[in-house]
Design a protein around this motif. Structure first.
Motif, PDB file in Angstrom:
ATOM      1  N   TYR A 209       0.842  -1.190   0.000  1.00  0.00           N
ATOM      2  CA  TYR A 209       0.000   0.000   0.000  1.00  0.00           C
ATOM      3  C   TYR A 209       0.884   1.249   0.000  1.00  0.00           C
ATOM      4  O   TYR A 209       1.747   1.407   0.866  1.00  0.00           O
ATOM      5  N   GLN A 210       0.631   2.150  -0.960  1.00  0.00           N
ATOM      6  CA  GLN A 210       1.473   3.331  -1.114  1.00  0.00           C
ATOM      7  C   GLN A 210       1.057   4.476  -0.199  1.00  0.00           C
ATOM      8  O   GLN A 210       1.882   5.290   0.200  1.00  0.00           O
ATOM      9  N   SER A 211      -0.211   4.571   0.104  1.00  0.00           N
ATOM     10  CA  SER A 211      -0.671   5.633   0.996  1.00  0.00           C
ATOM     11  C   SER A 211      -0.797   5.089   2.416  1.00  0.00           C
ATOM     12  O   SER A 211      -1.009   3.886   2.628  1.00  0.00           O
ATOM     13  N   GLU A 212      -0.699   5.986   3.367  1.00  0.00           N
ATOM     14  CA  GLU A 212      -0.722   5.583   4.778  1.00  0.00           C
ATOM     15  C   GLU A 212      -2.023   4.886   5.151  1.00  0.00           C
ATOM     16  O   GLU A 212      -2.030   3.979   5.979  1.00  0.00           O
ATOM     17  N   HIS A 213      -3.112   5.299   4.535  1.00  0.00           N
ATOM     18  CA  HIS A 213      -4.424   4.787   4.909  1.00  0.00           C
ATOM     19  C   HIS A 213      -5.026   3.859   3.847  1.00  0.00           C
ATOM     20  O   HIS A 213      -6.211   3.561   3.901  1.00  0.00           O
ATOM     21  N   GLY A 214      -4.211   3.399   2.893  1.00  0.00           N
ATOM     22  CA  GLY A 214      -4.729   2.540   1.835  1.00  0.00           C
ATOM     23  C   GLY A 214      -5.313   1.238   2.358  1.00  0.00           C
ATOM     24  O   GLY A 214      -6.367   0.774   1.895  1.00  0.00           O
ATOM     25  N   ARG A 215      -4.631   0.636   3.326  1.00  0.00           N
ATOM     26  CA  ARG A 215      -5.108  -0.624   3.900  1.00  0.00           C
ATOM     27  C   ARG A 215      -6.465  -0.425   4.580  1.00  0.00           C
ATOM     28  O   ARG A 215      -7.371  -1.253   4.459  1.00  0.00           O
ATOM     29  N   MET A 216      -6.617   0.701   5.291  1.00  0.00           N
ATOM     30  CA  MET A 216      -7.865   0.967   5.997  1.00  0.00           C
ATOM     31  C   MET A 216      -9.005   1.240   5.022  1.00  0.00           C
ATOM     32  O   MET A 216     -10.145   0.810   5.254  1.00  0.00           O
ATOM     33  N   ILE A 217      -8.722   1.935   3.928  1.00  0.00           N
ATOM     34  CA  ILE A 217      -9.745   2.191   2.912  1.00  0.00           C
ATOM     35  C   ILE A 217     -10.258   0.882   2.337  1.00  0.00           C
ATOM     36  O   ILE A 217     -11.476   0.662   2.193  1.00  0.00           O
ATOM     37  N   ALA A 218      -9.347  -0.025   1.992  1.00  0.00           N
ATOM     38  CA  ALA A 218      -9.750  -1.316   1.438  1.00  0.00           C
ATOM     39  C   ALA A 218     -10.539  -2.129   2.461  1.00  0.00           C
ATOM     40  O   ALA A 218     -11.530  -2.787   2.120  1.00  0.00           O
ATOM     41  N   ARG A 219     -10.137  -2.077   3.731  1.00  0.00           N
ATOM     42  CA  ARG A 219     -10.839  -2.818   4.781  1.00  0.00           C
ATOM     43  C   ARG A 219     -12.270  -2.286   4.944  1.00  0.00           C
ATOM     44  O   ARG A 219     -13.219  -3.073   5.043  1.00  0.00           O
ATOM     45  N   MET A 220     -12.436  -0.974   4.975  1.00  0.00           N
ATOM     46  CA  MET A 220     -13.763  -0.393   5.157  1.00  0.00           C
ATOM     47  C   MET A 220     -14.678  -0.706   3.983  1.00  0.00           C
ATOM     48  O   MET A 220     -15.873  -0.960   4.167  1.00  0.00           O
ATOM     49  N   TRP A 221     -14.137  -0.677   2.782  1.00  0.00           N
ATOM     50  CA  TRP A 221     -14.957  -0.999   1.600  1.00  0.00           C
ATOM     51  C   TRP A 221     -15.447  -2.445   1.672  1.00  0.00           C
ATOM     52  O   TRP A 221     -16.612  -2.734   1.412  1.00  0.00           O
ATOM     53  N   PHE A 222     -14.560  -3.364   2.057  1.00  0.00           N
ATOM     54  CA  PHE A 222     -14.930  -4.774   2.148  1.00  0.00           C
ATOM     55  C   PHE A 222     -15.962  -4.997   3.251  1.00  0.00           C
ATOM     56  O   PHE A 222     -16.942  -5.728   3.067  1.00  0.00           O
ATOM     57  N   LEU A 223     -15.775  -4.351   4.396  1.00  0.00           N
ATOM     58  CA  LEU A 223     -16.714  -4.503   5.503  1.00  0.00           C
ATOM     59  C   LEU A 223     -18.102  -3.965   5.167  1.00  0.00           C
ATOM     60  O   LEU A 223     -19.103  -4.435   5.717  1.00  0.00           O
ATOM     61  N   SER A 224     -18.173  -2.989   4.271  1.00  0.00           N
ATOM     62  CA  SER A 224     -19.448  -2.360   3.942  1.00  0.00           C
ATOM     63  C   SER A 224     -20.211  -3.087   2.850  1.00  0.00           C
ATOM     64  O   SER A 224     -21.337  -2.686   2.522  1.00  0.00           O
ATOM     65  N   LEU A 225     -19.649  -4.139   2.269  1.00  0.00           N
ATOM     66  CA  LEU A 225     -20.344  -4.870   1.207  1.00  0.00           C
ATOM     67  C   LEU A 225     -21.733  -5.363   1.641  1.00  0.00           C
ATOM     68  O   LEU A 225     -22.691  -5.257   0.874  1.00  0.00           O
ATOM     69  N   PRO A 226     -21.900  -5.920   2.860  1.00  0.00           N
ATOM     70  CA  PRO A 226     -23.235  -6.411   3.240  1.00  0.00           C
ATOM     71  C   PRO A 226     -24.235  -5.312   3.605  1.00  0.00           C
ATOM     72  O   PRO A 226     -25.389  -5.628   3.893  1.00  0.00           O
ATOM     73  N   SER A 227     -23.813  -4.057   3.606  1.00  0.00           N
ATOM     74  CA  SER A 227     -24.707  -2.986   4.047  1.00  0.00           C
ATOM     75  C   SER A 227     -25.884  -2.782   3.107  1.00  0.00           C
ATOM     76  O   SER A 227     -26.905  -2.219   3.500  1.00  0.00           O
ATOM     77  N   CYS A 228     -25.732  -3.204   1.835  1.00  0.00           N
ATOM     78  CA  CYS A 228     -26.811  -3.107   0.839  1.00  0.00           C
ATOM     79  C   CYS A 228     -27.313  -1.675   0.692  1.00  0.00           C
ATOM     80  O   CYS A 228     -28.524  -1.432   0.597  1.00  0.00           O
ATOM     81  N   LEU A 229     -26.396  -0.721   0.681  1.00  0.00           N
ATOM     82  CA  LEU A 229     -26.759   0.675   0.495  1.00  0.00           C
ATOM     83  C   LEU A 229     -27.068   0.955  -0.967  1.00  0.00           C
ATOM     84  O   LEU A 229     -26.471   0.364  -1.868  1.00  0.00           O
ATOM     85  N   ARG A 230     -27.997   1.864  -1.200  1.00  0.00           N
ATOM     86  CA  ARG A 230     -28.365   2.185  -2.584  1.00  0.00           C
ATOM     87  C   ARG A 230     -27.224   2.892  -3.304  1.00  0.00           C
ATOM     88  O   ARG A 230     -26.942   2.607  -4.459  1.00  0.00           O
TER      89      ARG A 230
END
Length: 519
Positions: A209-230
């Motif tokens: 990961y090149q940015s300091e928060h890249g790992r966290m961004i990817a983690r949050m996106w994956f965790l939000s998959l079941p949220s079923c947001l429009r």
């Protein structure tokens, strides 16, 4: 079960009979004629057809798809096997043939299918639903599919323990056959965070990961998959060759246990794009390196819950609507598609650097696949338990960290708080806003020249503490100092540069304290 019951069937106008219907087979076990001892061949065919439809109603339920009410989208839910079939699919027809004994090359089977389609569209025996794809949600309850016949019911709980495995169809939540995660087992304990650098799962844990928060961004996106947001942002893995962009994207599908959906973007392919994302689930558009006339606009609409309407073929006034039901992954070495600021604002960007494996971490395809398979149950268990705790979290979260997708940011921060990573999530989301502006700037050549000139000004020992003030002609002169080959170029003109700076003012203001005055 044994033969279930006798059902009276009216054949044509004046003939009736009693048919014994078996729960296990759709065949007529015995016919008792009230008015006549025997029937013609046509009557027997009609009896068989009606008996099969009644058997289907006893065994399960008919539905139509709320997105498009038509014969092509009619559905049947087998209450015995807890599976939802598309009536037009070969799988349903093969299953039906096995239970009726009717040959599919005869007109009898065509008449039977026509009767079944009519029943599926009849509001007296059927109703509309929106089938889930991988995940579904009803209020504060989230459902995670587990094969075609089972799912995990995830309810709010402070310790993430309120998860039960229930049959497909529970609470009127149904997943279509094939639109589900491969079977997985709910484990005891918290599960495995695939993004954890020490104990995670390659390639998510080993990516450069090149940015300091890249790992966290990817983690949050994956965790939000079941949220079923429009409205849901797309994630972009960008980096040079051999940075693992495509392998990381395909690993998401392996982790979920679904066939990889890696598509490409072609000229005039906007209709195909909407058909693909209408199916729901997760889809990856791989190697999107070339700017396309339609892709930027389509992606902006897809990431904000839009839809695409077209005229139905062979109909004068029929409309086919394709909705943005899928979660989108993009990979790009040169993201020229993101030169429009409106699109970059709808993305979550993860920059990856080249990775050669000399530090001993796993990089081979086969070793990564083995690692994913061995930890898949633990990872989905971690996902389910984290989501359960996020649903129970009613405490306030930081406002205005993602103006384009506030619901996504809200869910992602609650999920991160369940992992004791709340502060990291807030910093990551704020950093992502800066990265969106940088991606747009770097994707537009003229604005990237302006950025380079501004950076050179503020890093110069003489001028680093002084603001830069000037006209577009003076900015052009600064750019020519860095790129002498642009001297006299028709591409870089005073007017064109001024228009570009005005158009991308919001992005430049995110990076610099900038103001443009006309006149």
């Amino acid at each position: 079960k044994p033969i279930a019951r006798y059902v009276t069937i009216r054949v044509w106008d004046d003939w009736t009979c009693k048919v014994a219907i078996d729960y296990n087979k759709a065949m007529v076990a015995r016919v008792q004629a009230e008015n006549r001892a025997s029937f013609t061949t046509r009557m027997q065919t009609d009896i068989q057809t009606l008996a099969v439809v009644m058997w289907l109603q006893l065994r399960g339920r008919f539905f139509w798809n709320d997105d498009r009410q038509s014969f092509q989208t009619s559905l049947y839910f087998d209450g015995r096997k807890r599976m939802l079939y598309s009536i037009q699919s070969d799988g349903f027809k093969a299953w039906l043939l096995a239970h009726t004994g009717i040959s599919d090359d005869k007109s009898d089977f065509k008449r039977l299918m026509s009767t079944i389609n009519s029943a599926a569209m009849n509001p007296e025996v059927s109703h509309g639903i929106r089938p889930g794809a991988l995940f579904d949600r009803r209020g504060d309850v989230i459902y995670i599919s587990c094969g075609d016949s089972e799912m995990a019911k995830v309810e709010a709980s402070a310790d993430g323990s309120k998860i039960t495995m229930v049959p497909n169809g529970t609470d009127n939540v149904v997943f279509t056959q094939g639109a589900t995660l491969r079977e997985w087992e709910l484990k005891d304990g918290p599960g495995c965070d695939p993004f954890d650098e020490a104990n995670g799962c390659p390639p998510f844990s080993t990516a450069n990961y090149q940015s300091e928060h890249g790992r966290m961004i990817a983690r949050m996106w994956f965790l939000s998959l079941p949220s079923c947001l429009r409205c849901f942002p797309a994630i972009v893995f960008t980096g040079k060759m051999r940075s693992g962009k495509s392998r990381t994207a395909s690993a998401v599908f392996e982790l979920l246990g679904m066939k990889p959906r890696l598509a490409t973007i072609v000229k005039n392919g906007d209709k195909d794009f909407w058909v693909v994302i209408n199916r729901g689930g997760v889809v990856c558009f791989d190697n999107v390196d070339t700017k396309n006339d339609w892709f930027g606009d389509a992606m902006q609409l897809a990431c904000t819950g839009g839809s695409h309407e077209t005229r139905t073929l062979f109909e004068n006034d029929g409309i086919t609507t394709h909705e943005a039901n899928a979660r989108i992954i993009l990979t790009s070495n040169n993201p020229m598609f993101a030169s429009e600021s409106g699109l970059a604002d709808r993305l979550q960007i993860v920059r990856l650097g080249q990775f050669d494996g000399r530090n001993g971490k796993e990089v081979g395809d086969s070793s990564i696949s083995r690692s994913i398979e061995s930890r898949r149950d633990e990872v989905i268990t971690w996902l389910a338990r984290t989501v359960s705790r996020a649903l129970a979290d009613k405490e306030p979260v930081a406002p205005n960290v993602n103006m384009r997708h506030p619901d996504f940011a809200d869910f992602a921060m609650r999920a991160s708080r369940a992992l004791n990573l709340y502060e990291d999530s807030v910093l990551a989301l704020k950093s992502a806003e800066f990265d969106k502006a940088m991606l747009t700037i770097q994707s537009n050549t003229k604005i990237n020249y302006v950025y380079e000139a501004m950076v050179a000004h503020f890093t110069d020992p003489v001028t680093k503490n002084d603001p830069w003030v000037g006209k577009s002609s003076e900015m052009k002169a600064e750019i020519v100092k860095l790129h002498p080959d642009l001297e006299g170029s028709k591409y870089l003109t005073d007017t064109g540069l001024g228009m570009a700076m005005t158009r991308y003012l919001d992005n430049l203001q995110t990076v610099f304290d900038l103001k443009i005055e006309k006149g």
